[in-house]
Write an enzyme that holds these catalytic residues in place. Structure first.
Site, short mmCIF file in Angstrom:
data_model
loop_
_atom_site.label_atom_id
_atom_site.label_comp_id
_atom_site.label_asym_id
_atom_site.label_seq_id
_atom_site.Cartn_x
_atom_site.Cartn_y
_atom_site.Cartn_z
CB SER A 145 -0.88 0.02 1.25
OG SER A 145 -1.48 1.29 1.45
CE1 TYR A 158 -3.87 -1.66 4.80
CE2 TYR A 158 -3.07 0.56 4.35
CZ TYR A 158 -3.58 -0.65 3.91
OH TYR A 158 -3.80 -0.83 2.57
CE LYS A 162 -1.62 -3.71 2.98
NZ LYS A 162 -1.85 -5.01 2.31
#
Length: 306
Positions: A145, A158, A162
């Site tokens: 991401s 998150y 990633k």
């Protein structure tokens, strides 16, 4: 047969019940691969399989949340039982628990790390063990991401996961090279439940979902933002013989944009005979290595040109 034909190949796509994962599974099946559709939501996985088979593809569902070694082993064994082999793994499964640092709980952090980072690790480990046993090479396609490349406000968990996935791709590309297994991370941007809440994108996502209106050219090109299907071609390319020499890369895709992300590297270096004291660093910093500090965060969408 073209270099991107996947006839005879078997693939696992995690988190494939909807959104980007569904687009990846559909594209792999459309180019000849037999697919195991994984999702924590059994109904979503079953519906994805129905869509793929109605379109002439071959797929089965395996509903299990990724993260544990047991779940990973189940996915690999199901693939081998159904198709006799495993050639491609796409680790797409993910969840969000967004909060700023001082409000993020242990549970918020652990849940995202379990699904994204540990799920990628356990699934890849099980897949590589099978691919090495087959001794015919293979493909790991890890889903990253922009948040993992640049950080993002409210996404400690998150972004960390990633970023770790990008590091896994680089590390595993070296470890798996002798077995002819390529490992790459993709960095997709598309209209999904995760991006539909971004104010600059929301009206266009709604118009696409409700009325089928295409995204404007400026959004597809300048922001690299499109529909999930726009990101699927990169997955089928990386899964194919056409990408046999591509490994250890972080590759961006979205809308009309295809890009290659740089790896972290030193961009400014200075030297001091005998080493650096705190005072020497403070004196040199503004005109030496600290002269042009790096930016952080995902650049905000600029909006439609006036």
């Amino acid at each position: 047969m073209t270099a991107t034909d996947l006839t005879g190949k078997a693939a696992i796509v995690t988190g494939a019940g909807r959104g980007l994962g569904l687009a990846y599974a559909q594209a792999l099946a459309a180019t000849g691969a037999s697919v195991v559709v994984n999702d924590a939501d059994a109904d979503a996985a079953d519906d994805a399989v129905r869509q793929i088979t109605l379109a002439g593809g071959r797929a089965v569902a395996e509903a299990v949340p990724v993260g544990t070694a047991e779940a990973a082993d189940l996915l690999v064994s199901r693939t081998v039982a159904e198709y006799g082999r495993l050639d491609v793994l796409v680790t797409n499964a993910g969840i969000l628990r967004d909060r700023v640092l001082w409000k993020m709980t242990d549970e918020d952090f652990d849940a995202v790390i379990e699904t994204h980072l540990r799920g990628t690790f356990t699934c890849a480990r099980a897949a590589v063990a099978r691919m090495r046993e087959q001794d015919e090479g293979g493909r790991l396609i890890l889903v990253g991401s922009p948040a993992g490349q640049r950080g993002n406000f409210g996404q400690t968990n998150y972004a960390s996961a990633k970023a770790g996935i990008a590091a896994m791709a680089r590390t595993w590309s070296m470890e798996c090279a002798k077995a002819r297994i390529t490992v790459n991370a993709i960095v997709p941007v598309a209209a999904t439940a995760m991006t539909a809440t971004i104010p600059a994108f929301a009206p266009y996502v709604e118009a696409w979902r409700e009325r089928g209106e295409p995204f404007p050219t400026w959004l597809r090109r300048n922001e690299g933002f499109g529909i999930p299907d726009d990101a699927a071609g990169l997955v089928t390319f990386l899964a194919s013989d056409a990408a046999v020499g591509v490994t250890g890369q972080c590759i961006g895709i979205g809308g009309d944009r295809l890009s290659l992300w740089s790896h972290p590297e030193e961009i400014s270096v200075d030297y001091a005979e005998g080493g650096w004291s705190a005072e020497a660093i403070a004196e040199a910093w503004p005109t030496s290595v600290g002269r042009e500090p790096q930016t952080v965060g995902i650049p905000a969408p600029q909006g439609e040109p006036q």
